[in-house]
Design an enzyme around this catalytic site. Structure first.
Site, PDB file in Angstrom:
ATOM      1  N   CYS A  66      -2.110 -65.762  17.427  1.00 53.98           N
ATOM      2  CA  CYS A  66      -1.483 -66.994  17.643  1.00 53.98           C
ATOM      3  C   CYS A  66      -2.113 -67.599  18.734  1.00 53.98           C
ATOM      4  O   CYS A  66      -2.689 -68.844  18.837  1.00 53.98           O
ATOM      5  CB  CYS A  66       0.293 -67.313  17.799  1.00 53.98           C
ATOM      6  N   THR A  67      -2.524 -66.541  20.209  1.00 56.06           N
ATOM      7  CA  THR A  67      -2.935 -67.213  20.588  1.00 56.06           C
ATOM      8  C   THR A  67      -4.550 -67.147  20.243  1.00 56.06           C
ATOM      9  O   THR A  67      -5.189 -68.416  21.104  1.00 56.06           O
ATOM     10  CB  THR A  67      -3.293 -65.732  22.127  1.00 56.06           C
TER      11      THR A  67
END
Length: 157
Positions: A47-48
């Site tokens: 997600c980062t």
């Protein structure tokens, strides 16, 4: 909000809490393309990566008249930390009650460390200026995804 979104059809308006402090409303985005990317959890590796790539390409999305929004079941407090940590220049939307997740049908059974859990399947949707769903991307890999979506948006012209 029982009906699910369908390709080529108008996306029903929805309102949702946003990291900007203002409530996000799809109707207020009319006249712009909207990239809604659903992701499982703030500050996790995939997600980062995805968030950073969208952030790095944000000006290119804006040149295409496209606004980018990340959406997960995380709280606004969690989103604020995530935004500050990586200096994201776009809003994150908080769908703690899963209303919008259900509208886009992104809650799926996943296998986490041998346990079956319900969670967000990484997915991205592109909504055009008249609020029709024109792009649907499911089961995606985070790395390189923002570039793939930008390329898709450029192909719409």
């Amino acid at each position: 909000m029982a009906a699910k979104v369908e390709m080529g059809k108008k996306v029903p308006n929805f309102k949702i809490a946003s990291s900007s402090g203002e409530e996000f409303s799809l109707a207020s985005q009319k006249g712009k393309k909207v990239v809604l990317y659903f992701y499982p959890k703030d500050s996790t590796p995939g997600c980062t990566t995805e968030g950073i790539e969208f952030n790095e390409m944000l000006s290119q999305f804006k040149k295409q008249n496209a606004e980018v929004y990340g959406i997960s079941r995380d709280s606004l407090k969690s989103h604020d930390k995530f935004i500050c940590k990586y200096d994201f220049k776009f809003e994150l939307l908080s769908d703690e009650d899963e209303e919008v997740c259900k509208l886009f049908d992104v809650i799926k059974e996943k296998n986490m460390y041998g346990k079956k859990v319900m969670g967000i399947e990484r997915s991205t949707f592109v909504i055009d200026e008249s609020q029709k769903l024109v792009g649907e991307f499911r089961k995606i890999k985070a790395e390189g995804h923002a570039a793939e979506i930008l390329k898709f948006i450029k192909s719409l012209e």
